[in-house]
Enzyme design. Structure first.
Site, mmCIF file in Angstrom:
data_model
loop_
_atom_site.group_PDB
_atom_site.id
_atom_site.type_symbol
_atom_site.label_atom_id
_atom_site.label_comp_id
_atom_site.label_asym_id
_atom_site.label_seq_id
_atom_site.Cartn_x
_atom_site.Cartn_y
_atom_site.Cartn_z
ATOM 1 N N HIS A 122 -4.003 -7.223 6.030
ATOM 2 C CA HIS A 122 -2.722 -5.958 5.882
ATOM 3 C C HIS A 122 -3.094 -4.672 6.642
ATOM 4 O O HIS A 122 -4.223 -4.704 6.703
ATOM 5 C CB HIS A 122 -2.539 -6.111 4.362
ATOM 6 C CG HIS A 122 -3.467 -5.223 3.426
ATOM 7 N ND1 HIS A 122 -4.018 -4.165 3.547
ATOM 8 C CD2 HIS A 122 -3.899 -5.986 2.198
ATOM 9 C CE1 HIS A 122 -4.843 -3.959 2.689
ATOM 10 N NE2 HIS A 122 -4.618 -5.139 1.816
ATOM 11 N N CYS A 139 -9.103 -7.958 0.164
ATOM 12 C CA CYS A 139 -8.317 -8.170 1.127
ATOM 13 C C CYS A 139 -9.075 -7.846 2.480
ATOM 14 O O CYS A 139 -9.947 -7.025 2.365
ATOM 15 C CB CYS A 139 -6.791 -7.616 1.142
ATOM 16 S SG CYS A 139 -5.875 -8.232 -0.016
#
Length: 164
Positions: A122, A139
């Site tokens: 992301h 992430c």
């Protein structure tokens, strides 16, 4: 004369609005694999054996080692797949990684814990700018503009190999 001015102004506004979109188009070679080297903080988008694009990445707040359980702050290691796309991500745009797989679930269960989930590639979503290089919960983070490129290039089903 007003008709022409109105037309030109409307066209100009339309072009400006299109430039501001986070959704890009991509017409280059297919991304056949994503390769991540955690230690180098690099992500490569590959077509066959050729790197199409390279990005500097941020990882989980505890970046060394493989993700074992929920809340450990680690980014998983191993072979996964892109399994979803999120155009409404809190982190600008995001693409989901198929963590946990069966082996990850079994490993966490053997420890009496949950494996965690919701691992994505992301953007930073400006609010996270300046938080350092490894700030996520596990992430893989890149700049928002780079995430726009990646989002346009990578499809669901693309394999992603994450190495130490």
């Amino acid at each position: 004369m007003w008709g022409r001015r109105t037309f030109l102004a409307t066209t100009a506004l339309g072009l400006l609005a299109a430039c501001g979109s986070k959704f890009r188009s991509y017409n280059g070679p297919e991304v056949t694999q994503i390769l991540i080297y955690k230690g180098q903080r690099k992500m490569y988008l590959l077509h066959g054996q050729t790197a199409i694009k390279t990005y500097r990445i941020g990882l989980g707040g505890n970046p060394v080692g493989d993700k074992k359980v929920e809340g450990d702050g680690k980014t998983p290691e191993g072979l996964y797949y892109i399994d979803r796309r999120n155009p409404n991500s809190s982190y600008h745009l995001s693409i989901g990684i198929s963590y946990p797989n069966a082996a990850d679930r079994a490993e966490a269960e053997a420890l009496g814990k949950k494996p965690g989930g919701d691992i994505f590639i992301h953007g930073r979503a400006k609010k996270n700018k300046g938080r350092g290089k490894d700030w996520t919960a596990g992430c893989i983070a890149i700049k928002d503009g780079e995430m726009e490129e990646v989002y346009s290039m990578v499809r669901v089903g693309t394999p992603i190999l994450i190495l130490p």
